[in-house]
Design a protein around this motif. Structure first.
Motif, mmCIF file in Angstrom:
data_model
loop_
_atom_site.group_PDB
_atom_site.id
_atom_site.type_symbol
_atom_site.label_atom_id
_atom_site.label_comp_id
_atom_site.label_asym_id
_atom_site.label_seq_id
_atom_site.Cartn_x
_atom_site.Cartn_y
_atom_site.Cartn_z
ATOM 1 N N LEU A 168 66.217 59.734 23.007
ATOM 2 C CA LEU A 168 67.478 59.337 22.379
ATOM 3 C C LEU A 168 67.911 57.933 22.802
ATOM 4 O O LEU A 168 68.370 57.133 21.977
ATOM 5 N N VAL A 169 67.773 57.647 24.089
ATOM 6 C CA VAL A 169 68.184 56.331 24.597
ATOM 7 C C VAL A 169 67.358 55.226 23.947
ATOM 8 O O VAL A 169 67.897 54.184 23.540
ATOM 9 N N MET A 179 74.597 59.364 41.732
ATOM 10 C CA MET A 179 75.611 60.126 41.018
ATOM 11 C C MET A 179 74.893 61.118 40.108
ATOM 12 O O MET A 179 73.795 60.837 39.611
ATOM 13 N N ALA A 180 75.497 62.295 39.944
ATOM 14 C CA ALA A 180 74.888 63.328 39.103
ATOM 15 C C ALA A 180 75.122 62.987 37.635
ATOM 16 O O ALA A 180 76.265 62.766 37.214
ATOM 17 N N LEU A 181 74.044 62.925 36.875
ATOM 18 C CA LEU A 181 74.143 62.612 35.453
ATOM 19 C C LEU A 181 74.244 63.880 34.612
ATOM 20 O O LEU A 181 75.082 63.985 33.728
ATOM 21 N N MET A 182 73.389 64.846 34.899
ATOM 22 C CA MET A 182 73.409 66.112 34.166
ATOM 23 C C MET A 182 72.650 67.162 34.963
ATOM 24 O O MET A 182 71.785 66.831 35.784
ATOM 25 N N PRO A 183 72.966 68.433 34.744
ATOM 26 C CA PRO A 183 72.260 69.490 35.468
ATOM 27 C C PRO A 183 70.920 69.830 34.828
ATOM 28 O O PRO A 183 70.618 69.380 33.718
ATOM 29 N N LEU A 199 74.224 48.451 34.017
ATOM 30 C CA LEU A 199 73.749 48.526 32.635
ATOM 31 C C LEU A 199 74.656 47.749 31.688
ATOM 32 O O LEU A 199 75.874 47.684 31.881
ATOM 33 N N LYS A 200 74.062 47.184 30.665
ATOM 34 C CA LYS A 200 74.852 46.596 29.595
ATOM 35 C C LYS A 200 75.687 47.708 28.977
ATOM 36 O O LYS A 200 75.240 48.856 28.894
ATOM 37 N N PRO A 201 76.914 47.418 28.533
ATOM 38 C CA PRO A 201 77.787 48.464 27.979
ATOM 39 C C PRO A 201 77.116 49.310 26.900
ATOM 40 O O PRO A 201 77.279 50.533 26.878
ATOM 41 N N GLU A 202 76.358 48.666 26.028
ATOM 42 C CA GLU A 202 75.724 49.429 24.950
ATOM 43 C C GLU A 202 74.623 50.346 25.488
ATOM 44 O O GLU A 202 74.374 51.429 24.943
ATOM 45 N N ALA A 233 74.690 54.455 25.307
ATOM 46 C CA ALA A 233 73.535 55.187 24.786
ATOM 47 C C ALA A 233 73.125 56.302 25.749
ATOM 48 O O ALA A 233 72.782 57.418 25.318
ATOM 49 N N LEU A 234 73.188 56.018 27.023
ATOM 50 C CA LEU A 234 72.827 57.014 28.032
ATOM 51 C C LEU A 234 73.838 58.157 28.057
ATOM 52 O O LEU A 234 73.480 59.336 27.949
ATOM 53 N N ASP A 235 75.107 57.812 28.190
ATOM 54 C CA ASP A 235 76.161 58.829 28.305
ATOM 55 C C ASP A 235 76.254 59.699 27.053
ATOM 56 O O ASP A 235 76.434 60.922 27.149
ATOM 57 N N SER A 236 76.150 59.092 25.904
ATOM 58 C CA SER A 236 76.315 59.826 24.648
ATOM 59 C C SER A 236 75.129 60.734 24.328
ATOM 60 O O SER A 236 75.198 61.540 23.401
ATOM 61 N N SER A 237 74.060 60.607 25.091
ATOM 62 C CA SER A 237 72.854 61.398 24.824
ATOM 63 C C SER A 237 72.766 62.648 25.693
ATOM 64 O O SER A 237 71.878 63.489 25.486
ATOM 65 N N ILE A 238 73.659 62.782 26.653
ATOM 66 C CA ILE A 238 73.571 63.902 27.595
ATOM 67 C C ILE A 238 73.758 65.246 26.902
ATOM 68 O O ILE A 238 72.969 66.184 27.099
#
Length: 470
Positions: free
Chosen positions: A183-184, A273-277, A382-385, A389-394
């Motif tokens: 996705l990223v 930091m924890a990104l996802m389980p 990271l660049k904002p975009e 992309a990372l956060d919105s794909s979790i």
């Protein structure tokens, strides 16, 4: 030529001395370390030179005086390029180092091929050059590589690759990371990529937090029970008989825990930091020898069970050991272990099911907590975009994980039947007895241990219970 620039740089200032040594190419005009323009740290040997031209706008080239240690520097140069720049250490931490293995490939491959052809006796493993002739050849080769790297395209320089440290092979346990990478890359038109390093190619699974801390890679999967002292706050979710009903509930309780300030502080010690389980179902046991018919039959059995699960099995007389998943098959095959507590996917992926004679269907003592963590520094850089992309794909990645795990459930029972593995069920009374022996004593001991470490154990436990509705 206007300038010869070695466009290899380490992202952290403490590595300047190492970089200076490795990039000493027998002449100060040939060895340059590109630093961020905002950097306040300049190597002591830095000088000015009118011929220096930076290939990257806004980045200040700092020349390094040759130390005279040409052989020492060149001895490690090839391995350093491959193992550190291309492989893991610096990818994504600095604009130039955002280049991936493929993008750096032409220069790195040419460098390697040149040495292999021109230096008889060199085995191609990027180890020390043994002759003065090879050293001079390597110098020329290094310059060829540096020219290619220095004038890399601006499109390549804008790219970002994160290395992800994983163990084992691709399986249900890693499907959300696979989806995240997909996705990223799609959302950034391939400018932000995740390089998945399976099989402990980047780090041993017990050392992934250490790797994040030193900047060896940007993302990793960890299991709290592999190193309880490194992440004590996460181990609350490894306590036995918490009452988690399914994977969706495991996701919810994990994400709630990750938001607690104590957990953030705990992981921040490792720049993590924890990104996802990585939600897993309740563990059950696959074993050799005679199948247990009661809790008493676990007396003296050597069982692979980590963290709180191991403590739970102690209460019924078993002897737990915390060998890693990768070590479980060999330990079971050699007789070091009688049985292994895993989720179904792990019994499949690490082949313990191939050795098993029996399987507990409903013991369900608990599970393990295995989040995907990222470097805080890398995330903030990271660049904002890219971050978006990372956060919105979790969310979509976790949904994909659940779907893939559903496929594991479907194949599990038919596989047990095919292999002739005996299913062992325990009565409600036996399960209640196990819970009575393990759950409350484990909770009390865990809270006491956390209090001694200055961790709000009871508060974390209450958060878990509240989230689960218990």
């Amino acid at each position: 030529m206007a300038a010869t620039t070695v466009a290899l740089a380490l992202p952290r200032h403490r590595d300047s001395a190492v970089a200076a040594s490795l990039l000493a190419l027998c002449g100060s005009e040939l060895a340059w370390l590109l630093l961020r323009a905002k950097s306040a740290v300049t190597p002591a040997s830095a000088i000015t030179h009118p011929r220096v031209v930076s290939p990257i706008p806004g980045v200040r080239p700092v020349p390094l005086m040759a130390t005279g240690a040409c052989i020492a520097g060149l001895t490690s140069a090839v391995g350093w390029i491959e193992d550190r720049v291309v492989g893991a250490r610096a990818a994504g931490r600095w604009p130039l180092i955002g280049l991936s293995r493929i993008q750096l490939g032409p220069a790195a491959v040419y460098f390697r091929r040149f040495i292999a052809i021109k230096c008889p006796g060199h085995n191609g493993t990027h180890r020390p050059f043994r002759t003065e002739k090879c050293m001079h050849t390597a110098t020329k080769s290094a310059l060829v590589a540096s020219v290619v790297l220095a004038f890399a395209s601006t499109e390549a320089l804008a790219a970002m690759t994160w290395n992800v440290s994983l163990w084992g092979k691709r399986r249900a346990f890693t499907e959300h990371i696979e989806k995240l990478a997909e996705l990223v890359a799609a959302k950034t038109n391939g400018e932000f990529k995740l390089n998945l390093g399976y099989g402990e190619t980047l780090s041993k699974n017990r050392e992934n937090l250490d790797g994040i801390k030193i900047g060896a890679f940007e993302m990793a999967q960890i299991c709290a029970g592999y190193h309880e002292n490194k992440n004590p706050t996460l181990t609350v979710l490894e306590l036995p008989f918490l009452g988690v009903q399914d994977l969706k509930q495991e996701i919810a309780v994990s994400q709630a825990l990750y938001e607690h300030p104590a957990v953030k502080k705990d992981l921040a010690r490792w720049d993590a930091m924890a990104l996802m389980p990585s939600p897993m179902p309740q563990y059950n046991v696959a074993g050799t020898g005679e199948a247990p018919k009661s809790l008493a039959d676990f007396q003296g059995r050597r069982i692979r069970a980590t963290g709180g699960l191991g403590e739970a099995f102690k209460t019924i007389g078993a002897v737990p050991t915390s060998v890693t998943a990768s070590e479980a098959y060999n330990a079971m095959e050699s007789g070091v272990l009688d049985s292994v507590a895993f989720a179904q996917h792990a019994h499949l992926a690490f082949r313990t099911v191939d050795l098993a004679k029996w399987w507990t269907v409903n013991l369900n003592p608990g599970t393990v907590q295995c989040p995907v963590v990222v470097s805080i520094a890398s995330y903030k850089g990271l660049k904002p975009e890219f971050r978006e992309a990372l956060d919105s794909s979790i969310k979509e990645s976790l949904e994909h994980y659940l779907a893939k795990y559903g496929e594991v459930y479907k194949k599990w029972d038919p596989l047990l039947e095919k292999k002739g593995i005996q299913k062992v069920s325990f009565s409600k009374e036996q399960i209640a007895e196990f819970r009575a022996r393990a759950a409350e004593p484990a909770r009390a001991a865990w809270v006491k241990k956390m209090d001694a470490q200055g961790v709000p154990g009871q508060e974390l436990y209450d958060l878990v219970m509240k989230t689960l509705g218990n």
